[in-house]
Write a protein that holds these residues in place. Structure first.
Motif, PDB file in Angstrom:
ATOM      1  N   LEU A 199       0.848  -1.272   0.101  1.00  0.00           N
ATOM      2  CA  LEU A 199       0.099  -0.138   0.082  1.00  0.00           C
ATOM      3  C   LEU A 199       0.979   1.145   0.046  1.00  0.00           C
ATOM      4  O   LEU A 199       0.422   2.377  -0.680  1.00  0.00           O
ATOM      5  N   VAL A 200       1.924   1.159   0.606  1.00  0.00           N
ATOM      6  CA  VAL A 200       2.801   2.321   0.577  1.00  0.00           C
ATOM      7  C   VAL A 200       3.215   2.542  -0.660  1.00  0.00           C
ATOM      8  O   VAL A 200       3.406   3.775  -1.257  1.00  0.00           O
ATOM      9  N   GLU A 201       3.681   1.561  -1.411  1.00  0.00           N
ATOM     10  CA  GLU A 201       4.249   1.571  -2.685  1.00  0.00           C
ATOM     11  C   GLU A 201       3.274   2.211  -3.619  1.00  0.00           C
ATOM     12  O   GLU A 201       3.423   3.118  -4.487  1.00  0.00           O
ATOM     13  N   ARG A 202       1.756   1.866  -3.566  1.00  0.00           N
ATOM     14  CA  ARG A 202       0.859   2.411  -4.346  1.00  0.00           C
ATOM     15  C   ARG A 202       0.701   3.776  -4.074  1.00  0.00           C
ATOM     16  O   ARG A 202       0.424   4.439  -4.861  1.00  0.00           O
ATOM     17  N   CYS A 203       1.017   4.302  -2.827  1.00  0.00           N
ATOM     18  CA  CYS A 203       0.812   5.603  -2.657  1.00  0.00           C
ATOM     19  C   CYS A 203       1.990   6.506  -3.205  1.00  0.00           C
ATOM     20  O   CYS A 203       1.847   7.581  -3.588  1.00  0.00           O
ATOM     21  N   VAL A 204       3.190   5.937  -2.906  1.00  0.00           N
ATOM     22  CA  VAL A 204       4.399   6.511  -3.762  1.00  0.00           C
ATOM     23  C   VAL A 204       4.092   6.562  -5.290  1.00  0.00           C
ATOM     24  O   VAL A 204       4.494   7.811  -5.786  1.00  0.00           O
ATOM     25  N   THR A 205       3.592   5.781  -5.851  1.00  0.00           N
ATOM     26  CA  THR A 205       3.403   5.758  -7.173  1.00  0.00           C
ATOM     27  C   THR A 205       1.984   6.400  -7.775  1.00  0.00           C
ATOM     28  O   THR A 205       1.736   6.008  -9.039  1.00  0.00           O
ATOM     29  N   ALA A 206       1.119   6.766  -6.686  1.00  0.00           N
ATOM     30  CA  ALA A 206      -0.215   7.231  -7.196  1.00  0.00           C
ATOM     31  C   ALA A 206      -0.021   8.488  -8.256  1.00  0.00           C
ATOM     32  O   ALA A 206       0.769   9.052  -8.242  1.00  0.00           O
ATOM     33  N   PRO A 207      -0.965   8.527  -9.049  1.00  0.00           N
ATOM     34  CA  PRO A 207      -1.070   9.639 -10.010  1.00  0.00           C
ATOM     35  C   PRO A 207      -1.057  11.063  -9.366  1.00  0.00           C
ATOM     36  O   PRO A 207      -1.173  11.009  -8.198  1.00  0.00           O
ATOM     37  N   ALA A 208      -0.276  11.962 -10.103  1.00  0.00           N
ATOM     38  CA  ALA A 208       0.010  13.228  -9.482  1.00  0.00           C
ATOM     39  C   ALA A 208      -1.127  13.897  -9.027  1.00  0.00           C
ATOM     40  O   ALA A 208      -1.003  14.905  -8.125  1.00  0.00           O
ATOM     41  N   GLU A 209      -2.266  13.789  -9.730  1.00  0.00           N
ATOM     42  CA  GLU A 209      -3.239  14.466  -9.196  1.00  0.00           C
ATOM     43  C   GLU A 209      -4.164  14.105  -7.949  1.00  0.00           C
ATOM     44  O   GLU A 209      -4.966  14.830  -7.477  1.00  0.00           O
ATOM     45  N   VAL A 210      -3.419  12.931  -7.371  1.00  0.00           N
ATOM     46  CA  VAL A 210      -3.844  12.578  -5.954  1.00  0.00           C
ATOM     47  C   VAL A 210      -3.050  13.428  -5.044  1.00  0.00           C
ATOM     48  O   VAL A 210      -2.024  13.453  -4.668  1.00  0.00           O
ATOM     49  N   ARG A 211      -3.629  14.706  -4.611  1.00  0.00           N
ATOM     50  CA  ARG A 211      -2.937  15.642  -4.036  1.00  0.00           C
ATOM     51  C   ARG A 211      -2.915  15.506  -2.385  1.00  0.00           C
ATOM     52  O   ARG A 211      -2.204  15.756  -1.612  1.00  0.00           O
ATOM     53  N   PHE A 212      -4.122  15.037  -2.000  1.00  0.00           N
ATOM     54  CA  PHE A 212      -4.364  14.573  -0.727  1.00  0.00           C
ATOM     55  C   PHE A 212      -5.345  13.532  -0.432  1.00  0.00           C
ATOM     56  O   PHE A 212      -6.397  13.729  -1.249  1.00  0.00           O
ATOM     57  N   ASP A 213      -4.894  12.535   0.393  1.00  0.00           N
ATOM     58  CA  ASP A 213      -6.144  11.468   0.433  1.00  0.00           C
ATOM     59  C   ASP A 213      -5.883  10.778   1.760  1.00  0.00           C
ATOM     60  O   ASP A 213      -4.607  11.004   2.395  1.00  0.00           O
ATOM     61  N   VAL A 214      -6.848   9.979   2.138  1.00  0.00           N
ATOM     62  CA  VAL A 214      -6.699   9.123   3.491  1.00  0.00           C
ATOM     63  C   VAL A 214      -6.852   7.762   3.119  1.00  0.00           C
ATOM     64  O   VAL A 214      -8.158   7.543   2.553  1.00  0.00           O
ATOM     65  N   PHE A 215      -6.312   6.864   3.485  1.00  0.00           N
ATOM     66  CA  PHE A 215      -6.706   5.277   3.311  1.00  0.00           C
ATOM     67  C   PHE A 215      -6.420   4.532   4.673  1.00  0.00           C
ATOM     68  O   PHE A 215      -5.473   4.889   5.238  1.00  0.00           O
ATOM     69  N   TYR A 216      -7.119   3.420   4.632  1.00  0.00           N
ATOM     70  CA  TYR A 216      -6.997   2.540   5.676  1.00  0.00           C
ATOM     71  C   TYR A 216      -6.119   1.504   5.297  1.00  0.00           C
ATOM     72  O   TYR A 216      -6.221   0.952   4.150  1.00  0.00           O
ATOM     73  N   ALA A 217      -5.136   1.188   6.230  1.00  0.00           N
ATOM     74  CA  ALA A 217      -4.018  -0.099   5.878  1.00  0.00           C
ATOM     75  C   ALA A 217      -4.497  -1.324   6.906  1.00  0.00           C
ATOM     76  O   ALA A 217      -4.112  -1.315   7.880  1.00  0.00           O
ATOM     77  N   VAL A 218      -5.358  -2.139   6.339  1.00  0.00           N
ATOM     78  CA  VAL A 218      -5.664  -3.306   7.041  1.00  0.00           C
ATOM     79  C   VAL A 218      -6.003  -4.267   6.049  1.00  0.00           C
ATOM     80  O   VAL A 218      -6.083  -4.376   4.849  1.00  0.00           O
ATOM     81  N   SER A 219      -5.930  -5.665   6.420  1.00  0.00           N
ATOM     82  CA  SER A 219      -5.755  -6.888   5.644  1.00  0.00           C
ATOM     83  C   SER A 219      -7.406  -6.937   5.415  1.00  0.00           C
ATOM     84  O   SER A 219      -8.230  -6.204   5.711  1.00  0.00           O
ATOM     85  N   ASP A 220      -7.712  -8.159   4.576  1.00  0.00           N
ATOM     86  CA  ASP A 220      -9.106  -8.478   4.238  1.00  0.00           C
ATOM     87  C   ASP A 220      -9.513  -9.337   5.260  1.00  0.00           C
ATOM     88  O   ASP A 220     -10.020 -10.540   5.153  1.00  0.00           O
ATOM     89  N   ASN A 221      -9.968  -8.723   6.508  1.00  0.00           N
ATOM     90  CA  ASN A 221     -10.367  -9.382   7.507  1.00  0.00           C
ATOM     91  C   ASN A 221     -11.950  -9.360   7.729  1.00  0.00           C
ATOM     92  O   ASN A 221     -12.734  -8.572   7.345  1.00  0.00           O
ATOM     93  N   ARG A 222     -12.439 -10.400   7.886  1.00  0.00           N
ATOM     94  CA  ARG A 222     -13.886 -10.678   7.747  1.00  0.00           C
ATOM     95  C   ARG A 222     -14.540  -9.713   8.805  1.00  0.00           C
ATOM     96  O   ARG A 222     -15.819  -9.187   8.487  1.00  0.00           O
ATOM     97  N   LEU A 223     -14.258  -9.553   9.889  1.00  0.00           N
ATOM     98  CA  LEU A 223     -14.861  -8.641  10.940  1.00  0.00           C
ATOM     99  C   LEU A 223     -14.243  -7.076  10.824  1.00  0.00           C
ATOM    100  O   LEU A 223     -14.584  -6.503  12.025  1.00  0.00           O
ATOM    101  N   SER A 224     -13.513  -6.945   9.721  1.00  0.00           N
ATOM    102  CA  SER A 224     -12.830  -5.343   9.548  1.00  0.00           C
ATOM    103  C   SER A 224     -14.192  -4.204   9.657  1.00  0.00           C
ATOM    104  O   SER A 224     -15.223  -4.643   9.155  1.00  0.00           O
ATOM    105  N   TYR A 225     -13.874  -3.341  10.116  1.00  0.00           N
ATOM    106  CA  TYR A 225     -15.038  -2.132  10.108  1.00  0.00           C
ATOM    107  C   TYR A 225     -14.352  -0.745   9.465  1.00  0.00           C
ATOM    108  O   TYR A 225     -14.973  -0.004   9.433  1.00  0.00           O
TER     109      TYR A 225
END
Length: 253
Positions: A199-225
């Motif tokens: 996910l860090v790599e995805r953020c480093v290489t995200a398109p330049a137009e992504v000026r600011f954003d927020v993402f959750y870093a969690v795995s594919d957990n059945r009970l995730s909220y």
């Protein structure tokens, strides 16, 4: 592409190094030496001391932080230090900063249903469905640590708006040295090392137009909220690993 990583000697820093090494030209800003990587040794609370580390850098991954400690420790590392990293990035003409925030900025919602039941360990209390917390959900931090991370997100927004620096915030879940869930709550908030690194790599290489954003870093957990659809849409990221099958998220060799 030149990428500077603060706090590379930590658990997540090591995972990110394994993910990025060979793909980017890496350097480190660390208080301890990092074997095999050019390392500028300085305290992030000292702006003048850390400035040289940012010269000719394209992107910064800011992982260095105090997870626990008294207020003075948190203030120095998470408040002053985060300001200094963003300011040094701005002054050096860095294009993007990936800021390691924390799920603790919203984990206060676990005091309320249905999230309380999801993390309680009582299987009978788990509802059939629930509303996910998204990047637009009001913050509800836990502890002074969570408050400092919420402040860091606000500062990131300020720098993005006022300077044009692209800043992406990652609200990182429970990343364990054992790379598997260790307690009941982890079934909701577990994040494999490979998942946060990718996910860090995805953020480093995200398109330049992504000026600011927020993402959750969690795995594919059945009970995730915590929502992962936003990172799928914007970054094309599919979560790695699961609290229900942790071996699927082992760190990269």
């Amino acid at each position: 592409m030149k990428v500077l990583i603060t706090g590379m000697s930590g658990l997540i820093g090591g995972a990110v190094r394994r993910q990025l090494e060979g793909r980017f030209e890496l350097s480190a800003l660390n208080r301890r030496p990092v074997e095999g990587i050019p390392c500028h040794r300085a305290d992030i609370a000292d702006l003048d001391a850390i400035r040289p580390a940012f010269e000719s850098v394209d992107a910064v991954v800011h992982l260095a932080a105090a997870i626990r400690g008294d207020w003075e420790t948190l203030l120095r590392n998470n408040v002053v230090g985060t300001h200094n990293v963003l300011e040094a990035s701005h002054q050096a003409g860095v294009s993007r900063v990936v800021y390691a925030s924390s799920g603790s900025v919203v984990s206060g919602w676990e005091q309320e249903e249905p999230y309380k039941s999801l993390v309680s360990g009582e299987a009978a209390a788990v509802p059939a469905s629930w509303e996910m917390l998204t990047h637009e959900t009001p913050l509800r931090p836990v502890g002074l640590y969570g408050c400092t991370k919420a402040w860091g997100e606000a500062l990131a927004r300020h720098y993005s708006d006022s300077t044009g620096l692209s800043v992406i915030c990652l609200r990182i879940g429970a990343v364990r040295p054992e790379d598997r869930p260790l307690e009941r709550r982890d079934e909701s908030v577990y994040c494999s090392q490979a998942n946060v690194a990718l996910l860090v790599e995805r953020c480093v290489t995200a398109p330049a137009e992504v000026r600011f954003d927020v993402f959750y870093a969690v795995s594919d957990n059945r009970l995730s909220y915590r929502d992962t659809e936003h990172s799928r849409r914007v970054l094309g990221h599919e979560p790695l690993g699961s609290a229900d099958c942790p071996d699927s998220g082992r760190p990269l060799p």
